[in-house]
Design a protein around this motif. Sequence first.
Motif, PDB file in Angstrom:
ATOM      1  N   TRP A  69       0.806  -1.223   0.000  1.00 17.95           N
ATOM      2  CA  TRP A  69       0.000   0.000   0.000  1.00 17.95           C
ATOM      3  C   TRP A  69       0.839   1.274   0.000  1.00 17.95           C
ATOM      4  CZ3 TRP A  69      -4.857   0.281  -1.324  1.00 17.95           C
ATOM      5  CH2 TRP A  69      -5.629  -0.881  -1.266  1.00 17.95           C
TER       6      TRP A  69
ATOM      7  N   VAL B 224      -4.345  -0.288   6.396  1.00 17.52           N
ATOM      8  CA  VAL B 224      -3.271   0.681   6.660  1.00 17.52           C
ATOM      9  C   VAL B 224      -3.672   1.572   7.842  1.00 17.52           C
ATOM     10  CG1 VAL B 224      -2.003   2.658   5.704  1.00 17.52           C
ATOM     11  CG2 VAL B 224      -2.595   0.719   4.223  1.00 17.52           C
TER      12      VAL B 224
ATOM     13  N   ALA C 210       0.734   6.747   5.062  1.00 12.53           N
ATOM     14  CA  ALA C 210      -0.696   6.425   4.933  1.00 12.53           C
ATOM     15  C   ALA C 210      -1.452   7.606   4.337  1.00 12.53           C
ATOM     16  CB  ALA C 210      -1.275   6.071   6.301  1.00 12.53           C
TER      17      ALA C 210
ATOM     18  N   THR D 119      -0.824   7.620   0.729  1.00  8.71           N
ATOM     19  CA  THR D 119      -1.637   6.578   0.074  1.00  8.71           C
ATOM     20  C   THR D 119      -3.051   7.096  -0.178  1.00  8.71           C
ATOM     21  OG1 THR D 119      -0.353   4.794   1.075  1.00  8.71           O
ATOM     22  CG2 THR D 119      -2.575   4.228   0.318  1.00  8.71           C
TER      23      THR D 119
END
Length: 372
Positions: free
Chosen positions: A81, A111, A145, A148
């Motif tokens: 990810w 995540v 994160a 992402t």
Amino acid sequence: MSLRLRTITREEHLAFVQSRTSASHMQVPSWADVKAEWRAESLGWFDPAGELVGAGLVLYRQLPKVKRYLAYLPEGPVIDWFDQDLDRWLKPMLAHLKSQGAFSVKMGPPVVVRRWEAPTIKEAIAGRQAKRLRDLEPDFTEPRALETAERLRRAGWLQGEDGGAGFGDVQPRYVFQVPLGGRSLDDVQRGFNQLWRRNIKKAEKSGVEVVQGGYEDLAVFHKLYVVTAERDHFTPRPLSYFQRMWTALTAEDPNRMRLYLAYHDGEPLAATTMLVVGEHVWYSYGASANHKREVKPSNAIQWRMIRDSYALGASVYDLRGISDTLDEEDHLFGLIQFKVGTGGQAAEYLGEWDYPLNKLLHKALDLYMSRR
């Protein structure tokens, strides 16, 4: 480097999951058998050398009267990810799902974005510093994160609304976890608050006995679960669901699902199910009687599950969903209050994301779901 995607066998899928330290219990092949009302498919991502580098369990739910499907990857897929080129994973997946008749795709990237330690939460509640976790300064933030999430938005993915409670997604965005890796059991117990430690001792002194059950004990669990459903105003699943879950998961791995029962004077007072994948253990379903609560069977059963998770080599014991409310007047406050006593951490995941392959049908599904 481009990736190739194709349907893989359950054996390939399971071998990949077992090669990882952790994957969600909803991303193992046997979860397809638990969700028997959905059609399922295992997907694999392969690098140019032909090595399997990612896997995902897709559940397909058909729209009434038309051969179009919602494709759902709960708490998955299991891919990199944090790859800066996330499109090389997701584009072939979307193309494949579209070819299978999907009109919309829902997935839940596993995540973690932020974490809050128990002392931080307790202090915030006591000082009324914030009404919600999201408004509280976290102890840990994962910048990758956030990157992402930005990549997903740019690619046309839509983040699910959680309505402020953390439960708007199909899977909870906020969970509570007790880290076990690199700690002794004494250290874990020292992390409990005074009330938890006192309740565990009270259960011991009262003679509460926690035992591991089998398939035949699911009926005992279910009776307590129905009592819990009435008390907490939710619709209980039928006994057959838990029997199917047990049969499917334990066939894949004898340790995948466990059942615990707390007895006092021969009477069952609490029961729980536990799920295990790699180094991650989840407290899945809990049930308790309305009487004899003073002997604290629920604390006793949790402590036994934590000890057994530790013995299995787990790095995390996951108490699953919480609301992100810190408001003592909120009816969901009790969830975080009970779990924060374990001294663990609240974790916020990226939440669930949707990709409308057919905007009209996706909108129609949204409308239908909002009216249910």
